[in-house]
Design a protein around this motif. Structure first.
Motif, PDB file in Angstrom:
ATOM      1  N   THR A  60       0.818  -1.212   0.000  1.00 37.03           N
ATOM      2  CA  THR A  60       0.000   0.000   0.000  1.00 37.03           C
ATOM      3  C   THR A  60       0.848   1.256   0.000  1.00 37.03           C
ATOM      4  N   TYR A  61       0.451   2.199  -0.842  1.00 38.59           N
ATOM      5  CA  TYR A  61       0.993   3.557  -0.800  1.00 38.59           C
ATOM      6  C   TYR A  61      -0.067   4.411  -0.120  1.00 38.59           C
ATOM      7  N   ILE A  62       0.338   5.176   0.870  1.00 33.61           N
ATOM      8  CA  ILE A  62      -0.609   6.053   1.548  1.00 33.61           C
ATOM      9  C   ILE A  62       0.126   7.318   1.948  1.00 33.61           C
ATOM     10  N   ALA A  84       0.034  -5.438  10.671  1.00 34.69           N
ATOM     11  CA  ALA A  84      -0.548  -6.654  10.100  1.00 34.69           C
ATOM     12  C   ALA A  84       0.381  -7.310   9.086  1.00 34.69           C
ATOM     13  N   GLY A  85       1.562  -6.724   8.879  1.00 34.79           N
ATOM     14  CA  GLY A  85       2.524  -7.301   7.966  1.00 34.79           C
ATOM     15  C   GLY A  85       2.407  -6.834   6.530  1.00 34.79           C
ATOM     16  N   VAL A  86       1.597  -5.823   6.295  1.00 34.23           N
ATOM     17  CA  VAL A  86       1.440  -5.268   4.959  1.00 34.23           C
ATOM     18  C   VAL A  86       2.599  -4.306   4.690  1.00 34.23           C
ATOM     19  N   SER A  87       3.180  -4.389   3.519  1.00 31.73           N
ATOM     20  CA  SER A  87       4.230  -3.463   3.129  1.00 31.73           C
ATOM     21  C   SER A  87       3.588  -2.101   2.845  1.00 31.73           C
ATOM     22  N   VAL A  88       4.019  -1.081   3.589  1.00 32.32           N
ATOM     23  CA  VAL A  88       3.409   0.250   3.483  1.00 32.32           C
ATOM     24  C   VAL A  88       4.469   1.288   3.122  1.00 32.32           C
ATOM     25  N   ASP A  89       4.192   2.040   2.075  1.00 31.99           N
ATOM     26  CA  ASP A  89       4.981   3.233   1.761  1.00 31.99           C
ATOM     27  C   ASP A  89       4.148   4.405   2.261  1.00 31.99           C
ATOM     28  N   PHE A  90       4.571   5.032   3.350  1.00 31.70           N
ATOM     29  CA  PHE A  90       3.811   6.115   3.969  1.00 31.70           C
ATOM     30  C   PHE A  90       4.593   7.418   3.884  1.00 31.70           C
ATOM     31  N   PHE A 100      -3.912  19.276  -1.817  1.00 35.23           N
ATOM     32  CA  PHE A 100      -2.841  20.237  -2.127  1.00 35.23           C
ATOM     33  C   PHE A 100      -2.098  19.865  -3.398  1.00 35.23           C
ATOM     34  N   ASP A 101      -1.906  18.569  -3.612  1.00 31.85           N
ATOM     35  CA  ASP A 101      -1.113  18.114  -4.750  1.00 31.85           C
ATOM     36  C   ASP A 101      -1.798  18.377  -6.086  1.00 31.85           C
ATOM     37  N   MET A 102      -3.114  18.570  -6.055  1.00 34.00           N
ATOM     38  CA  MET A 102      -3.842  18.886  -7.284  1.00 34.00           C
ATOM     39  C   MET A 102      -4.165  20.377  -7.388  1.00 34.00           C
ATOM     40  N   SER A 113       5.354  15.282  -3.878  1.00 38.74           N
ATOM     41  CA  SER A 113       4.308  14.300  -3.576  1.00 38.74           C
ATOM     42  C   SER A 113       3.921  13.508  -4.820  1.00 38.74           C
ATOM     43  N   ASN A 114       3.671  14.209  -5.911  1.00 42.91           N
ATOM     44  CA  ASN A 114       3.272  13.540  -7.147  1.00 42.91           C
ATOM     45  C   ASN A 114       4.378  12.635  -7.686  1.00 42.91           C
ATOM     46  N   ALA A 115       5.604  13.104  -7.624  1.00 43.34           N
ATOM     47  CA  ALA A 115       6.731  12.302  -8.109  1.00 43.34           C
ATOM     48  C   ALA A 115       6.911  11.041  -7.263  1.00 43.34           C
ATOM     49  N   THR A 116       6.749  11.165  -5.961  1.00 43.13           N
ATOM     50  CA  THR A 116       6.893  10.018  -5.066  1.00 43.13           C
ATOM     51  C   THR A 116       5.809   8.985  -5.335  1.00 43.13           C
ATOM     52  N   ARG A 117       4.577   9.442  -5.514  1.00 44.60           N
ATOM     53  CA  ARG A 117       3.466   8.537  -5.821  1.00 44.60           C
ATOM     54  C   ARG A 117       3.689   7.836  -7.161  1.00 44.60           C
ATOM     55  N   GLU A 118       4.089   8.599  -8.163  1.00 40.93           N
ATOM     56  CA  GLU A 118       4.335   8.013  -9.483  1.00 40.93           C
ATOM     57  C   GLU A 118       5.464   6.975  -9.436  1.00 40.93           C
ATOM     58  N   GLU A 119       6.503   7.259  -8.670  1.00 35.35           N
ATOM     59  CA  GLU A 119       7.609   6.310  -8.537  1.00 35.35           C
ATOM     60  C   GLU A 119       7.150   5.026  -7.850  1.00 35.35           C
ATOM     61  N   PHE A 120       6.305   5.150  -6.841  1.00 34.29           N
ATOM     62  CA  PHE A 120       5.768   3.945  -6.185  1.00 34.29           C
ATOM     63  C   PHE A 120       5.002   3.090  -7.197  1.00 34.29           C
TER      64      PHE A 120
END
Length: 127
Positions: A60-62, A84-90, A100-102, A113-120
């Motif tokens: 998950t990306y959050i 719970a053992g889920v891999s999280v990019d927070f 804000f990002d939009m 923020s947008n670049a980090t999300r796109e890279e994920f």
């Protein structure tokens, strides 16, 4: 929108026209759930924060802004996913408010923020 119960500080902290504030949030949850909003009769599929077992969820990306009305419920949910053992990019973006990002896409924090999300997304799809 993860939690319809309005139990966190951030869910009540923003009260300003022109941004998604507590009034917008209350309206949205009431529109979705009606009189069930905040009651024990809300499904985890409507309000994910109510899920008891998160262990089978995907990576998950959050992210959130530090001035976001959903900030605390996002922090709690990201922590629960991780427990719970889920891999999280927070990521929490300093000074960020809802959308804000939009709405200010040229701001440095929005670009980051947008670049980090796109890279994920790129990494997640590159299996």
């Amino acid at each position: 929108m993860l939690d319809d119960r309005f139990e966190t500080h951030s869910s009540r902290m923003v009260d300003r026209e022109g941004v998604w504030d507590r009034h917008s949030n209350l309206y949205a949850w009431t529109s979705v759930l009606g009189e069930r909003r905040g009651s024990p009769d809300v499904s985890q599929y409507a309000a994910p924060a109510r899920a008891e077992d998160l262990c089978r969820l995907p990576r998950t990306y959050i992210d959130t802004g530090s001035a976001e009305g959903f900030r605390d419920e996002i922090l709690i949910y990201a922590g629960r996913l991780s427990e719970a053992g889920v891999s999280v990019d927070f990521h929490m973006w300093g000074g960020g408010f809802h959308g804000f990002d939009m709405s200010v896409g040229d701001a440095a924090v929005s670009r980051a923020s947008n670049a980090t999300r796109e890279e994920f997304i790129r990494r997640a799809l590159d299996r």
